[in-house]
Design an enzyme around this catalytic site. Sequence first.
Site, PDB file in Angstrom:
ATOM      1  N   HIS A   1       0.865  -1.174   0.000  1.00  0.00           N
ATOM      2  CA  HIS A   1       0.000   0.000   0.000  1.00  0.00           C
ATOM      3  C   HIS A   1       0.910   1.234   0.000  1.00  0.00           C
ATOM      4  CE1 HIS A   1      -2.864  -2.946   1.401  1.00  0.00           C
ATOM      5  NE2 HIS A   1      -3.797  -2.069   1.713  1.00  0.00           N
TER       6      HIS A   1
ATOM      7  N   GLU B   1      -1.715   6.610  -0.639  1.00  0.00           N
ATOM      8  CA  GLU B   1      -3.127   6.704  -0.289  1.00  0.00           C
ATOM      9  C   GLU B   1      -3.327   7.923   0.598  1.00  0.00           C
ATOM     10  OE1 GLU B   1      -6.606   4.063   1.996  1.00  0.00           O
ATOM     11  OE2 GLU B   1      -4.484   3.569   2.253  1.00  0.00           O
TER      12      GLU B   1
END
Length: 347
Positions: free
Chosen positions: A202, A205
């Site tokens: 990830h 974001e």
Amino acid sequence: MSLQTYLAAVPKAELHVHLEGSIRPETLLTLARRNRIELPVSSVEEIREWFTFRDFDHFIEMYGVISRCLKSAEDFELIAYEFGAEMARQNTRYAEVTFSPAFHHHQGIADTTYLDGLMRGRKRAQSDFGVEISWVFDIIRSVSDPARNKLYSDYTTSVAIENMANGVVALGLGGGEVGYPPEMFEPYFNRGRAAGLRSDPHAGEVVGPESAWGAIRALGADRIGHGVRSIEDPSLVKYLAEHRIPLEVNPTSNICLGVYPSLDQHPFRHLYEQGVIVTINSDDPPLFNTTLNDEVALLDSAFNFDIETIDNILLNAVRHSFLPADRKATLEAEFRQEMDSMKSTER
């Protein structure tokens, strides 16, 4: 057949969805009662209301309570099997599902307990529903104690490598980005990649383009989970497009977490138009009151793509999965044949 009916029925693959964040309210209540875990709510209706997203702290609280309700191999088998059943309901044929081993290890769950359960549930789902699940084991980045952070990261990397034969295809990196840049986790991703795992962190974001750059430069990212804030750096957008590094985009999740205030300000279409490979995903469906089919529907209703472009975006999830090349080719051919058949029948 309307476009929305077509999108619900069309075959799909998903690359960014968390197993623990996919547990249905009914199942959570069953697990809590089975394992004598006290929930802050006591009925399915109250759980649905409790699931309604408020803020990131509330999200983390829910995630922790959900995970603590998993105790036995049967519990892990149940959630993997039910995930497969939900895949079948949405015509999802393949999914790469993120799971956080260190959290359960920290709760005192033996490796064999969750591993046996996951593998049994995965096998039953394929047998009963014809769906295929692979695993992305993710490092929980936001562990504040440095010694424990290192311990958990090392543990996750080791257990991921050891279970490549059991369907683990990639090492992920989840949790809060702020204060935990990708560069901190370079040694673990180096080890995982050397063993044959793919890199699927990830990034980009909550934190901006620097996070996505870190995932690329330090972790050798094959794909990036989220990555939407890459749009803020034209040179990064160009790099992603030229080097064909896909983004796993989760629009509803981005809105709920406040990354963007509304779908009309979400950069999905802009990323696509600038040549970035994008896929559509659900992240933590019941926690964000969504499904993969709901997210796919947004490609039409929110982002105004035509049907050929939507098909191409859906096929990206097959093309850029971590399946072997021959399996990807076969699956893409199957998807294309079904798509063409559905459209020709309508004509």
